[in-house]
Design an enzyme around this catalytic site. Structure first.
Site, PDB file in Angstrom:
ATOM      1  N   THR A 243      44.914  35.257  29.194  1.00 16.64           N
ATOM      2  CA  THR A 243      46.073  34.454  28.812  1.00 16.64           C
ATOM      3  C   THR A 243      47.357  34.990  29.442  1.00 16.64           C
ATOM      4  O   THR A 243      47.494  36.196  29.658  1.00 16.64           O
ATOM      5  CB  THR A 243      46.230  34.407  27.276  1.00 16.64           C
ATOM      6  OG1 THR A 243      47.349  33.575  26.940  1.00 16.64           O
ATOM      7  CG2 THR A 243      46.450  35.795  26.684  1.00 16.64           C
ATOM      8  N   HIS A 244      48.262  34.061  29.716  1.00 15.51           N
ATOM      9  CA  HIS A 244      49.624  34.403  30.149  1.00 15.51           C
ATOM     10  C   HIS A 244      50.623  34.195  29.006  1.00 15.51           C
ATOM     11  O   HIS A 244      51.832  34.345  29.210  1.00 15.51           O
ATOM     12  CB  HIS A 244      50.064  33.494  31.298  1.00 15.51           C
ATOM     13  CG  HIS A 244      49.375  33.754  32.605  1.00 15.51           C
ATOM     14  ND1 HIS A 244      48.991  34.999  33.009  1.00 15.51           N
ATOM     15  CD2 HIS A 244      49.019  32.892  33.617  1.00 15.51           C
ATOM     16  CE1 HIS A 244      48.419  34.918  34.217  1.00 15.51           C
ATOM     17  NE2 HIS A 244      48.430  33.662  34.592  1.00 15.51           N
TER      18      HIS A 244
ATOM     19  N   THR B 114      44.588  38.831  38.402  1.00 12.44           N
ATOM     20  CA  THR B 114      43.317  38.710  39.116  1.00 12.44           C
ATOM     21  C   THR B 114      42.733  40.070  39.429  1.00 12.44           C
ATOM     22  O   THR B 114      41.512  40.274  39.356  1.00 12.44           O
ATOM     23  CB  THR B 114      43.525  37.912  40.421  1.00 12.44           C
ATOM     24  OG1 THR B 114      44.123  36.647  40.107  1.00 12.44           O
ATOM     25  CG2 THR B 114      42.199  37.677  41.120  1.00 12.44           C
ATOM     26  N   TRP B 115      43.587  41.004  39.756  1.00 12.85           N
ATOM     27  CA  TRP B 115      43.137  42.372  40.045  1.00 12.85           C
ATOM     28  C   TRP B 115      42.484  42.997  38.816  1.00 12.85           C
ATOM     29  O   TRP B 115      41.391  43.565  38.869  1.00 12.85           O
ATOM     30  CB  TRP B 115      44.334  43.203  40.499  1.00 12.85           C
ATOM     31  CG  TRP B 115      43.977  44.456  41.245  1.00 12.85           C
ATOM     32  CD1 TRP B 115      42.724  44.915  41.562  1.00 12.85           C
ATOM     33  CD2 TRP B 115      44.900  45.397  41.789  1.00 12.85           C
ATOM     34  NE1 TRP B 115      42.804  46.089  42.263  1.00 12.85           N
ATOM     35  CE2 TRP B 115      44.125  46.404  42.407  1.00 12.85           C
ATOM     36  CE3 TRP B 115      46.292  45.491  41.806  1.00 12.85           C
ATOM     37  CZ2 TRP B 115      44.717  47.507  43.042  1.00 12.85           C
ATOM     38  CZ3 TRP B 115      46.870  46.583  42.442  1.00 12.85           C
ATOM     39  CH2 TRP B 115      46.093  47.574  43.051  1.00 12.85           C
TER      40      TRP B 115
ATOM     41  N   MET C  11      39.618  42.825  47.517  1.00 15.19           N
ATOM     42  CA  MET C  11      39.827  41.657  46.672  1.00 15.19           C
ATOM     43  C   MET C  11      40.484  40.517  47.457  1.00 15.19           C
ATOM     44  O   MET C  11      40.079  39.356  47.356  1.00 15.19           O
ATOM     45  CB  MET C  11      40.692  42.047  45.488  1.00 15.19           C
ATOM     46  CG  MET C  11      40.853  40.969  44.449  1.00 15.19           C
ATOM     47  SD  MET C  11      41.890  41.538  43.082  1.00 15.19           S
ATOM     48  CE  MET C  11      43.445  41.830  43.941  1.00 15.19           C
TER      49      MET C  11
ATOM     50  N   ARG D 252      48.994  38.513  48.192  1.00 15.31           N
ATOM     51  CA  ARG D 252      49.880  38.504  49.350  1.00 15.31           C
ATOM     52  C   ARG D 252      49.940  39.909  49.939  1.00 15.31           C
ATOM     53  O   ARG D 252      49.026  40.345  50.619  1.00 15.31           O
ATOM     54  CB  ARG D 252      51.263  37.973  48.957  1.00 15.31           C
ATOM     55  CG  ARG D 252      52.156  37.606  50.151  1.00 15.31           C
ATOM     56  CD  ARG D 252      53.456  36.970  49.668  1.00 15.31           C
ATOM     57  NE  ARG D 252      54.265  37.902  48.906  1.00 15.31           N
ATOM     58  CZ  ARG D 252      55.220  38.673  49.433  1.00 15.31           C
ATOM     59  NH1 ARG D 252      55.491  38.589  50.720  1.00 15.31           N
ATOM     60  NH2 ARG D 252      55.914  39.509  48.676  1.00 15.31           N
TER      61      ARG D 252
ATOM     62  N   TYR E  12      50.763  47.680  37.100  1.00 11.85           N
ATOM     63  CA  TYR E  12      50.374  47.366  38.482  1.00 11.85           C
ATOM     64  C   TYR E  12      50.654  48.564  39.385  1.00 11.85           C
ATOM     65  O   TYR E  12      49.839  48.919  40.240  1.00 11.85           O
ATOM     66  CB  TYR E  12      51.176  46.145  38.933  1.00 11.85           C
ATOM     67  CG  TYR E  12      50.841  45.607  40.296  1.00 11.85           C
ATOM     68  CD1 TYR E  12      49.992  44.515  40.443  1.00 11.85           C
ATOM     69  CD2 TYR E  12      51.396  46.166  41.455  1.00 11.85           C
ATOM     70  CE1 TYR E  12      49.694  43.997  41.692  1.00 11.85           C
ATOM     71  CE2 TYR E  12      51.107  45.663  42.703  1.00 11.85           C
ATOM     72  CZ  TYR E  12      50.250  44.574  42.817  1.00 11.85           C
ATOM     73  OH  TYR E  12      49.956  44.077  44.065  1.00 11.85           O
TER      74      TYR E  12
ATOM     75  N   LYS F 253      51.480  36.689  38.145  1.00 13.71           N
ATOM     76  CA  LYS F 253      51.819  37.499  39.318  1.00 13.71           C
ATOM     77  C   LYS F 253      52.119  38.958  38.995  1.00 13.71           C
ATOM     78  O   LYS F 253      52.873  39.622  39.703  1.00 13.71           O
ATOM     79  CB  LYS F 253      53.004  36.881  40.082  1.00 13.71           C
ATOM     80  CG  LYS F 253      52.818  35.428  40.469  1.00 13.71           C
ATOM     81  CD  LYS F 253      51.485  35.191  41.191  1.00 13.71           C
ATOM     82  CE  LYS F 253      51.408  35.911  42.507  1.00 13.71           C
ATOM     83  NZ  LYS F 253      50.065  35.804  43.145  1.00 13.71           N
TER      84      LYS F 253
END
Length: 308
Positions: free
Chosen positions: A112-113, A59-60, A242, A259, A203, A55
């Site tokens: 990877t996270h 994905t962005w 997106m 979201r 971000y 989060k």
């Protein structure tokens, strides 16, 4: 696509979605034998890795990377294809992602996270032309985004009892959610911020100036884009574009990944005490390292006490 992770507050004893591995909590989908295999995973000279905590903009960033590589003629894979976590299993298959990656043509994009101490050596201390993009987001918005994501996935699974923000935020602060402490995650990876194999991108900066962020990613990946092509990539990678594309996905989990996509939504959830607790944890983990974040999209300023 990021693997679903859950808060320990939501766990039921017989169907615990989390397990502990070397002191860190992981979702059951990140199996112990997958984590055991990480030290033996062989990186390639031209591997590209996208590292993030859930989060924070995974994905962005994957969308940007996939578009840049595609228009640059280096690889032609969708963000969904390259979004399979190294530490999980390929959806619809029994084959772990770290095994399926062995058959992928170069250049591979590895997602990877994992905290830095758990990734393969070729990613924690890269050599050659390996490139690692580390995506970061301010911890408060990360916690809020995680909270809503977990509640949405619970609803999809049939749960009618939403998680409470107060308990979730405390668990997040204590590092009891999947993939462990975000503060430790940041601290571990930020140690490499002076290494030329790494690009750290926030971000908040992607929100503020997406064009500059895309250009920075392209330059890091050694892809030359003319102005028209650069603008096309930017147009395709706006948060709105997106989110609209993800809403059409056949994968239920992907439909709830995006979201609001704003900076500062934490103000709608945090009490003053909770905000102070997050600030204190950030200072303990990253004080004096030079890392800071913007916490407000309205004016782009960072409260003085949050600059370390």
């Amino acid at each position: 696509m990021s693997f679903c992770w859950m808060s320990p507050h939501s766990r039921k004893s017989k169907t615990d979605p989390l397990h502990e591995y070397r002191g860190v909590m992981f979702p059951r989908g990140v199996a112990r034998d997958h984590l055991d295999a990480m030290p033996h995973f062989q990186t390639r000279e031209d591997d590209i890795a996208v590292v993030s905590y859930p989060k924070t903009g995974t994905t962005w960033m994957l969308e940007i990377v996939s578009r840049v590589l595609s228009v640059g003629g280096k690889a032609d894979r969708t963000s969904e294809e390259i979004g399979r976590l190294l530490e999980s299993t390929v959806p619809g298959s029994s084959k772990p992602s770290h095994v399926s990656l062995e058959d992928m043509a170069s250049p591979r994009v590895i997602t990877t996270h994992l905290p830095r101490q758990f990734v393969p050596p070729g990613l924690s201390k890269p050599t050659g032309n390996v490139k690692v993009l580390v995506v970061m987001r301010n911890p408060k918005d990360t916690a809020v985004s995680s909270y809503h994501f977990v509640n949405k996935t619970h609803q999809q699974s049939g749960s009618k009892v939403p998680l409470k923000w107060d308990s979730f935020s405390q668990e997040f602060l204590q590092g009891k959610a999947g993939w462990g402490s975000y503060f430790d995650h940041l601290s571990g990876w930020w140690q490499m911020h002076n290494d030329p194999h790494f690009l750290f991108i926030k971000y908040e900066d992607m929100k503020k100036d997406l064009r500059a962020a895309v250009k920075k990613v392209a330059n890091f990946l050694e892809v030359s884009l003319d102005e028209d092509t650069l603008q096309d990539v930017v147009n395709d990678c706006t948060f709105g574009s997106m989110k609209a594309n993800m809403a059409k996905s056949q994968h239920a989990g992907k439909k709830v990944l995006a979201r609001k996509g704003v900076v500062g939504d934490w103000k709608q959830h945090f009490t003053l005490e909770q905000s102070d607790s997050f600030d204190a944890m950030f200072r303990r983990a990253l004080g004096g390292t030079g890392l800071d974040f913007e916490y407000d999209e309205a004016d782009g300023t960072v409260p003085a006490k949050l600059i370390v």
